[in-house]
Enzyme design. Structure first.
Site, PDB file in Angstrom:
ATOM      1  N   LYS A  76      -2.150  -0.532 -10.211  1.00 14.99           N
ATOM      2  CA  LYS A  76      -3.194  -0.408  -9.193  1.00 14.99           C
ATOM      3  C   LYS A  76      -4.101   0.771  -9.530  1.00 14.99           C
ATOM      4  CE  LYS A  76      -3.575  -0.201  -4.090  1.00 14.99           C
ATOM      5  NZ  LYS A  76      -2.786  -0.100  -2.836  1.00 14.99           N
ATOM      6  N   SER A 168      -3.415  -3.320   0.694  1.00 12.70           N
ATOM      7  CA  SER A 168      -4.549  -3.077  -0.191  1.00 12.70           C
ATOM      8  C   SER A 168      -4.265  -3.325  -1.670  1.00 12.70           C
ATOM      9  CB  SER A 168      -4.994  -1.613  -0.026  1.00 12.70           C
ATOM     10  OG  SER A 168      -3.940  -0.726  -0.397  1.00 12.70           O
ATOM     11  N   SER A 192       0.972  -2.024   2.281  1.00 10.48           N
ATOM     12  CA  SER A 192      -0.004  -2.436   1.269  1.00 10.48           C
ATOM     13  C   SER A 192       0.577  -3.129   0.046  1.00 10.48           C
ATOM     14  CB  SER A 192      -0.823  -1.227   0.808  1.00 10.48           C
ATOM     15  OG  SER A 192      -1.744  -0.843   1.795  1.00 10.48           O
TER      16      SER A 192
END
EC number: 6.3.5.7
Length: 525
Positions: A76, A168, A192
């Site tokens: 990420k 996210s 997330s």
């Protein structure tokens, strides 16, 4: 080959059935073919190929570094990576190249993993849809699956109703679900990692707070952030956790504990378990399909001899509000470092230092980030501090005690939904503002972060629309191995079907060795 598990591919590499370079090139090819998903912000092709070459030399010399040597992974884009741009999907950090690796990234590289690239997210990980970053929203691979197209009667040429991934860590979830890597790092502050895992039909794991280092993870909420792991099966998660877990002198919150084992037992005696079902999680907004699957999952445990009981987490109704106050307060503090002076974006406004600060943050942050900063600053004002921040901390303590009481009563694992519904179309998702969406999407997940507990979302079945639905298992603090052992047993029982991606199934050798799908044990009533 790309449809196999991480452990299977690791064995194939050791046996010489495939080389790291072949594996790397296949993943890079698939990344290009699935570019429409917008899962990656940066594809580190040259870096990955060089790492594959080095891995290949080790295998030829019989000096493999372990199960992750030669395995493609993604990270990420809020984890620092040496020499590779780290943006947090924000204008504020566009062009920022860190001089160091996050500890978790370094641990993966030390084991020979191949870094395919940095994945997309909501700006600074503030969101639940992976729709608010400056590089555009991430598309859910299941939008283009045969299962969804057939059950929802979507025209293969109609691209207007594409689905969100959740967030996210949506880029990481999409990357794993679309077979472009075998594991990906996400971050988890209020759900997330687990939220997008549920929507993308993969496993999303949030470790106990303090088990895995946060050093190099660009902070959102220091007291809740943890690196998350996304894979296609629980056993793969355990392998990655075995590499990442352990004390880090660069992160004082990590515990001095031995690293977790790199595998979980294949079988277990479920009859010795006590499974708790929190009654407060049966909320009116929960879809009938998720409710049905939750009930069936409880019945499944009970049918195998486990004790299944209803439990109470009485302060659950306050958790979302409490989370919002604490989250935004820490966000306001953490975002203060982005002032345009040390690194990141700097506005050209030079009337005064104050004007430059204001313009930098106006240009660098989106509305969502600025809104959370404003909320946090409001709660931290001298006249509001006691009434908001301090009270929220007290409520957090009560929420933690609720979990402690339940586990001390003899419950081993809690079984809950992960999300209220299946993934929704993007056009429907953006009808509501970010704060409202996050409050709805984090309802079952954020309390776990406030309590510092381990939790995992496991895909269990497809909805009537042909979309994944996941359920969440929550364990005692630092009982991550026990939690993953239960999750592995559960995963084996439900036999979640493999995604059939239209356009990629023509090249079955690249993804799936056989096109047969296992049928899910849990079906809609």
């Amino acid at each position: 080959m790309l449809g196999r598990t991480l452990r299977e591919v690791s064995a194939a590499l050791k046996q010489g059935q495939v080389t790291p370079t072949e594996l790397c090139k296949n993943c890079l090819s698939l990344i290009k073919k699935t570019k429409y998903l917008n899962a990656y912000i940066t594809v580190s092709e040259e870096v990955a190929l060089k790492q594959a070459e080095e891995s290949e030399k080790r295998y030829k010399q019989g000096q493999s570094l372990g199960d992750l040597d030669g395995i493609p992974v993604a990270v990420k884009d809020n984890f620092s990576t040496t020499g590779i741009e780290t943006t947090c999907a924000s204008n504020m950090l566009k062009g920022y190249v860190p001089p160091y690796n996050a500890t978790v990234v370094q641990k993966l590289l030390d084991q020979g993993a191949l870094l395919m690239g940095k994945t997309n997210l909501d700006e600074f990980a503030m969101g639940s849809g992976s729709t608010d970053g400056v590089f555009g929203p991430v598309r859910n691979p299941w939008t283009y699956s045969k299962q969804y197209r057939e059950r929802s009667r979507q025209d293969a040429g109609d691209d207007s109703h594409w689905l969100i991934t959740g967030g996210s860590s949506g880029g990481s979830a999409a990357a794993v679900a679309a077979f472009t890597c075998f594991a990906a790092l996400g971050s988890d502050t209020g759900g997330s990692t687990r939220n997008p895992a549920a929507h993308c039909g993969i496993v999303g794991f949030k470790p106990s707070y303090g088990l895995v280092s946060r050093h190099g993870l660009i902070p959102l909420v220091n007291s809740m952030d943890v690196p998350g792991i996304l894979t296609r099966c629980v056993d793969d998660t355990a392998i990655v956790l075995g590499t990442l877990a352990g004390h880090d002198p660069k992160d004082s919150t990590t515990v001095r504990n031995p690293a977790q084992p790199a595998s979980v037992p294949g079988g277990m005696d479920v009859s010795r378990l006590c499974i708790g079902i929190p009654k407060e999680y049966l909320v009116p907004e929960l879809s009938s399909e998720v409710r049905s699957l939750w009930s069936q999952a409880a019945d499944l445990f009970e049918s195998e001899g486990a004790k299944v009981i209803e439990v109470s987490l009485p302060h659950t109704c306050y958790s979302i509000v409490c989370y919002h106050v604490l989250c935004t307060s820490e966000v306001a503090s953490n975002m203060a470092r982005f002032d345009g002076l040390q690194y990141g974006h700097r506005s050209g406004v030079d009337v005064s230092t104050e004007a430059m600060y204001a313009a930098t943050r106006q240009e660098g942050f989106n509305d969502v980030v600025r809104g959370r900063i404003l909320s946090g600053n409001f709660f931290l004002l001298k006249e509001n501090y006691e009434n908001y921040f301090v009270k929220a901390q007290k409520v957090r303590r009560l929420i933690v005690k609720d979990f402690v009481d339940v586990f001390e009563s003899g419950v081993d694992v809690l079984l809950t939904p992960t999300t209220l519904t299946e993934a929704v179309p993007y056009l429907e998702f953006i009808k509501e503002d970010n704060r409202t969406r996050s409050a709805q999407d984090d309802i079952f997940t954020q309390a776990v972060n406030m309590a510092g507990l381990p939790a995992v979302s496991v895909p269990v079945a497809l909805s009537n629309q042909g979309l994944p639905i996941g359920l969440q298992l929550i364990g005692r603090a630092f009982c991550d191995q026990q939690l993953l052992t239960v999750a592995k047993w559960f995963e084996k029982q439900v036999q979640f079907p493999v995604i059939q991606l239209q356009g990629l199934m023509d090249d079955g050798s690249l993804v799936l060795e056989n096109g047969k799908l296992t049928s899910a044990s849990l079906t809609q009533r």
